[in-house]
Design an enzyme around this catalytic site. Structure first.
Site, PDB file in Angstrom:
ATOM      1  N   GLU A   1      76.840  37.512  86.704  1.00 26.22           N
ATOM      2  CA  GLU A   1      76.559  38.937  86.498  1.00 26.22           C
ATOM      3  C   GLU A   1      77.785  39.805  86.790  1.00 26.22           C
ATOM      4  OE1 GLU A   1      73.930  39.892  85.053  1.00 26.22           O
ATOM      5  OE2 GLU A   1      72.892  37.976  85.173  1.00 26.22           O
TER       6      GLU A   1
ATOM      7  N   HIS B   1      79.357  44.179  79.639  1.00 28.82           N
ATOM      8  CA  HIS B   1      78.678  43.322  80.620  1.00 28.82           C
ATOM      9  C   HIS B   1      78.154  42.051  79.954  1.00 28.82           C
ATOM     10  CE1 HIS B   1      76.019  42.189  83.997  1.00 28.82           C
ATOM     11  NE2 HIS B   1      75.184  41.844  83.037  1.00 28.82           N
ATOM     12  N   GLU B   2      77.434  42.215  78.854  1.00 26.86           N
ATOM     13  CA  GLU B   2      76.848  41.051  78.187  1.00 26.86           C
ATOM     14  C   GLU B   2      77.925  40.130  77.622  1.00 26.86           C
ATOM     15  OE1 GLU B   2      73.842  40.220  78.560  1.00 26.86           O
ATOM     16  OE2 GLU B   2      73.149  42.103  79.418  1.00 26.86           O
TER      17      GLU B   2
ATOM     18  N   HIS C   1      62.353  41.667  85.209  1.00 25.53           N
ATOM     19  CA  HIS C   1      62.733  40.435  85.897  1.00 25.53           C
ATOM     20  C   HIS C   1      61.598  39.861  86.742  1.00 25.53           C
ATOM     21  CE1 HIS C   1      66.376  42.549  84.819  1.00 25.53           C
ATOM     22  NE2 HIS C   1      67.045  41.432  84.911  1.00 25.53           N
TER      23      HIS C   1
END
Length: 649
Positions: free
Chosen positions: A409, A381-382, A511
Site C-alpha cells: 500500500e 497509488h494503484e 474492506h
C-alpha cells in the site's frame, strides 16, 4: 589409568564411528529430502501459478460484471482451486521442511504450510465464498434516494456510492442533506449484511483454527512475523496521537464556526460533516478552513479538466512518473484489459483495485475514474501496486507479494508524495506559478494533513474492532456499539443520529464486508514517509534541518538513483522478512514515525499556535449520541429525554 584408557580406545573408536556414520546418514537423508523437496516445489509453483491465474480471471469477471452467472463461475473455480491447494498442502506437510538448510526453500515451504480458508470442508468453503460475494454485491449495488425525494419509488432513487454519494459528501454544505446521505447509505447496506457477517466470522474463525491459529486475528497478524507486532503498532499510534489531536481541535473549531451548535465545542465531531463517507479523510472540507484562505489556490481538478485530461491520460501520466525513475512501463495487457472508467452497461465493484494474474504478463487496474485531483492521486497509488507486481514477477509464486501488506500500500502513496508537491505539478504543467508561495505551501501541507493525519486512527481502529470480534471479546449483540465506542475513542467522531444494534454500520466500509485486513493502511501511512525521507536523501533533495531542502517539498521525479534503490526492494517481494526489505531503502529495520512527524512539523507548529489563539479544546469529552441494543430502547431513551446511554462493552 593409562592402560585402562588404552583398553577403552577401540570401544570409543567404534562408538565414535557409529556416531559419525549416523550423522553422515542423517545428513545424506536431509540432503536427499531437500533435493526431492526442491523438485516438488518446481511442480507446485507451476500448479499454483495456473490456479492463481484461473481464480484471478474468475474474480475479475465477477468484480467487473456483477451477474449471477459470473458469481456462479467464480465460486466454482474457487472450489476447484481450494481442492488443489488442500491436496498440495497434504504433501507439503509430509516434508520435514523446518530442518532444511536452504533458507529460500524453507521459507517457501513455510508459506505453503499455511492453507488459509481452503482448509475448510468443501461445503463450508463454498458457503464462505458465497457469503463474502453476497456482501460485496449488496455493497456494490446499493442505491439511495436523493435528499428531499418524495417517494422511495421514484426514478431518482439510483444514487450509488461511486460517484454520486461520494461527490455529495465532498461538495454539499447542507448538514441535512449530508445526514440523509450518511444515514441512507448505511441503511441500504448494514442490516442486509449483519447476519451474513456473523456467519462469515464463524467460518473464517473455523478456517483459522484448522490452520493452528486461535482465531482470524492471530492468522492475519502472523504475516508480520513478529509476536510483538501489536505493541509496535500501539507505540506508533501513541507517537502520532499529539499531531492528530491538534488537527482535530482545529477542524472542530472551524466546523463549529460554519455549522453552529450541531458541532459541540468540546465533544466528538459529527462525522457526516467531514466530507467523506467514513470520515477517514477530511480533505474535502479544507476549502473553508485553510490556514491562508486568501492565498491563490491552483485547483488540480479544475486544471485537469481545463487541459482535457481523460482517465487514460491520467494513467499515462502516472506511468511516465514510474518510467522516469527507471521503473517499468505498463505492459500492453494493462491497457487492453484494465477497466479505467465506470461502464454504463453493467454493475461493477467500483472500489479501486490493482490485479496480478500470476502469469507474469497480465496486470490490470479496475477504477471508476473521475477527472479529479483525488482520482489523479489514486491512479498513482494503484499503479504503485502494478509496479510492485512487475518488479517481483520472476520470484517464486509464494514470494510474489509485498514484504508485508503495508509495503504494497505504501509504494503508490510514496510516489504520490512527490506527485502532490507543487514542484512536481509545475514540472508537468499542472501548476503555472513560477515559484512557491510559502502561504500556499502551508495550505497544501494542511490539505495533505487532512488526508494523511486524519486517516491514522481510522486505519488503526478498523482492525482493532475486528480483532475483538474474531477473538469473541466483542459478541454479535455488541458489534455496532463497540464500533462506535472505538470511533469515539480513537477518532473523536460521532454519528449524526443515535444508533442501535439493529444497525450494522461497520458494513458501510468495503474492506469490512470484503474480508480485507486494514492494518496494512495504517502501516503504509507511516512507512511511506520513512521511505520518502530516505529516497529524497538519495536524490539529494532533502537534508535534515536544512530549511532550503525540507522533506515536504521533495520530488523524486526523474531521479534514477532513488528509483534504483526502490526497484531493488520491490524485486525482493516477500522472499525475506520485511525488516530486511525496509533496510534496503532506509537502513533501518523497524517502522519509524519520525518521517511523517518531520514532514508535517511546519503544520504541527502552526496548528499548535492557532489552537492556543482560539483557546480550542484539545481532545474530546464523551459523545451525547446513544448506542443501544434495540430501536425500542432508542425510542424509550428519546422519550425519556435521556441524553446518553453508554455503549455496550
Amino acid at each position: 589409568m593409562i592402560r585402562l584408557y588404552l583398553n577403552m580406545l577401540p570401544k570409543i573408536f567404534i562408538i565414535g564411528c557409529f556416531c559419525i556414520l549416523a550423522i553422515i546418514a542423517k545428513d545424506v537423508s536431509i540432503e536427499e529430502e531437500e533435493y526431492n523437496a526442491r523438485n516438488f516445489l518446481i511442480l507446485l509453483n507451476r500448479q499454483t501459478e495456473k490456479d492463481s491465474n484461473r481464480l484471478s480471471l474468475a474474480n475479475w469477471a465477477y468484480a467487473s460484471n456483477l451477474t449471477e452467472e459470473n458469481l456462479k463461475n467464480q465460486l466454482a473455480v474457487a472450489a476447484e482451486v481450494a481442492k488443489n491447494e488442500k491436496e498440495a498442502w497434504q504433501r507439503v506437510i509430509q516434508y520435514n521442511w523446518k530442518t532444511f538448510s536452504d533458507p529460500s526453500l524453507k521459507r517457501q515451504f513455510q508459506k505453503y504450510s499455511v492453507l488459509g480458508i481452503s482448509a475448510l470442508p468443501e461445503e463450508k468453503f463454498k458457503n464462505l465464498n458465497k457469503i463474502v460475494s453476497d456482501m460485496e454485491a449488496i455493497y456494490s449495488k446499493a442505491k439511495i434516494c436523493p435528499f428531499g425525494a418524495k417517494t422511495a419509488e421514484t426514478e431518482e432513487c439510483k444514487l450509488g456510492l461511486e460517484p454520486e454519494l461520494t461527490n455529495i459528501l465532498a461538495t454539499s454544505r447542507n448538514p441535512e442533506e449530508l445526514k440523509h446521505v450518511w444515514l441512507e447509505w448505511r441503511n441500504a447496506v448494514g442490516p442486509k449484511c449483519r447476519l451474513l457477517y456473523e456467519q462469515y466470522v464463524n467460518l473464517t474463525n473455523e478456517a483459522a483454527r484448522l490452520n493452528n491459529f486461535t482465531d482470524v486475528s492471530e492468522y492475519w497478524l502472523d504475516d508480520y512475523e513478529d509476536p510483538n507486532f501489536k505493541s509496535q503498532i500501539q507505540s506508533l499510534w501513541e507517537q502520532l496521537k499529539p499531531l492528530y489531536l491538534q488537527i482535530h481541535a482545529y477542524v472542530r473549531t472551524k466546523l463549529r464556526g460554519k455549522y453552529g451548535e450541531i458541532v459541540s465545542e468540546k465533544g466528538p465531531i459529527p462525522m457526516h460533516l467531514l466530507g467523506n463517507m467514513w470520515a477517514q479523510s477530511w480533505s474535502n472540507v479544507a476549502d473553508f478552513m485553510l490556514p491562508y484562505p486568501d492565498a491563490k489556490d491552483e485547483n488540480l481538478t479544475e486544471e485537469l479538466k481545463k487541459q482535457n485530461y481523460t482517465a487514460t491520460k491520467i494513467f499515462r501520466t502516472a506511468e511516465e512518473f514510474f518510467k522516469s525513475i527507471n521503473l517499468s512501463e505498463m505492459p500492453e495487457t494493462f491497457w487492453n484489459n484494465s477497466v479505467l472508467e465506470k461502464p454504463s452497461d453493467r454493475e461493477i465493484v467500483c472500489h479501486a483495485s490493482a490485479w496480478d494474474f500470476f502469469d507474469q504478463k497480465d496486470f490490470r487496474i479496475k477504477q471508476c475514474t473521475e477527472v479529479t485531483g483525488e482520482h489523479f492521486i489514486t491512479a498513482h497509488h494503484e499503479m504503485g501496486h502494478i509496479e510492485y507486481f512487475l518488479q517481483y514477477k520472476d520470484q517464486p509464486v509464494k514470494f510474489r507479494e509485498g514484504a508485508n501488506d503495508g509495503f504494497h500500500e505504501a509504494i503508490g502513496d510514496l510516489i504520490a508524495l512527490s506527485v502532490e508537491s507543487t514542484k512536481h505539478l509545475r514540472k508537468i504543467g499542472l501548476v503555472h506559478s513560477e515559484k512557491d508561495d510559502p502561504k500556499q505551501v502551508l495550505n497544501n501541507l494542511f490539505k495533505l494533513g487532512l488526508s494523511k493525519i486524519t486517516f491514522l486512527p481510522f486505519g488503526y481502529l478498523m482492525d482493532l474492532w475486528r480483532w475483538d470480534v474474531f477473538s469473541g471479546k466483542t459478541k454479535p449483540e455488541d458489534y455496532n456499539c463497540k464500533w462506535w465506542e472505538l470511533r469515539e475513542k480513537y477518532q473523536g467522531v460521532e454519528p449524526p443520529v443515535d444508533r442501535s444494534e439493529e444497525d450494522f454500520d461497520p458494513a458501510g466500509k468495503y474492506h469490512i464486508i470484503a474480508d480485507v485486513p486494514y492494518l496494512r493502511y495504517f502501516i503504509s501511512f507511516v512507512i511511506q514517509f520513512q521511505f520518502h525521507r530516505s529516497l529524497c536523501e538519495k536524490a539529494g533533495q532533502y537534508e535534515h534541518n536544512n530549511l532550503e531542502k525540507p522533506l515536504h517539498e521533495c520530488d523524486i521525479y526523474q531521479n534514477q538513483a532513488a528509483g534504483n534503490v526502490l526497484k531493488q526492494m520491490l524485486a525482493m517481494g516477500s522472499s525475506k522478512p520485511w525488516p530486511e526489505a525496509m533496510e534496503v531503502v532506509t537502513g533501518q529495520r523497524k517502522m519509524d514515525a519520525s518521517g511523517i512527524l518531520e514532514y508535517f512539523k511546519p503544520l504541527q507548529t502552526w496548528l499548535e499556535e492557532e489552537n492556543r489563539k482560539s483557546n480550542a479544546f484539545i481532545g474530546w469529552e464523551p459523545s451525547k449520541k446513544v448506542c443501544v441494543r434495540t430501536r425500542q430502547e432508542l425510542l424509550d431513551a428519546q422519550k425519556d429525554n435521556t441524553t446518553t446511554i453508554p455503549a455496550q462493552a
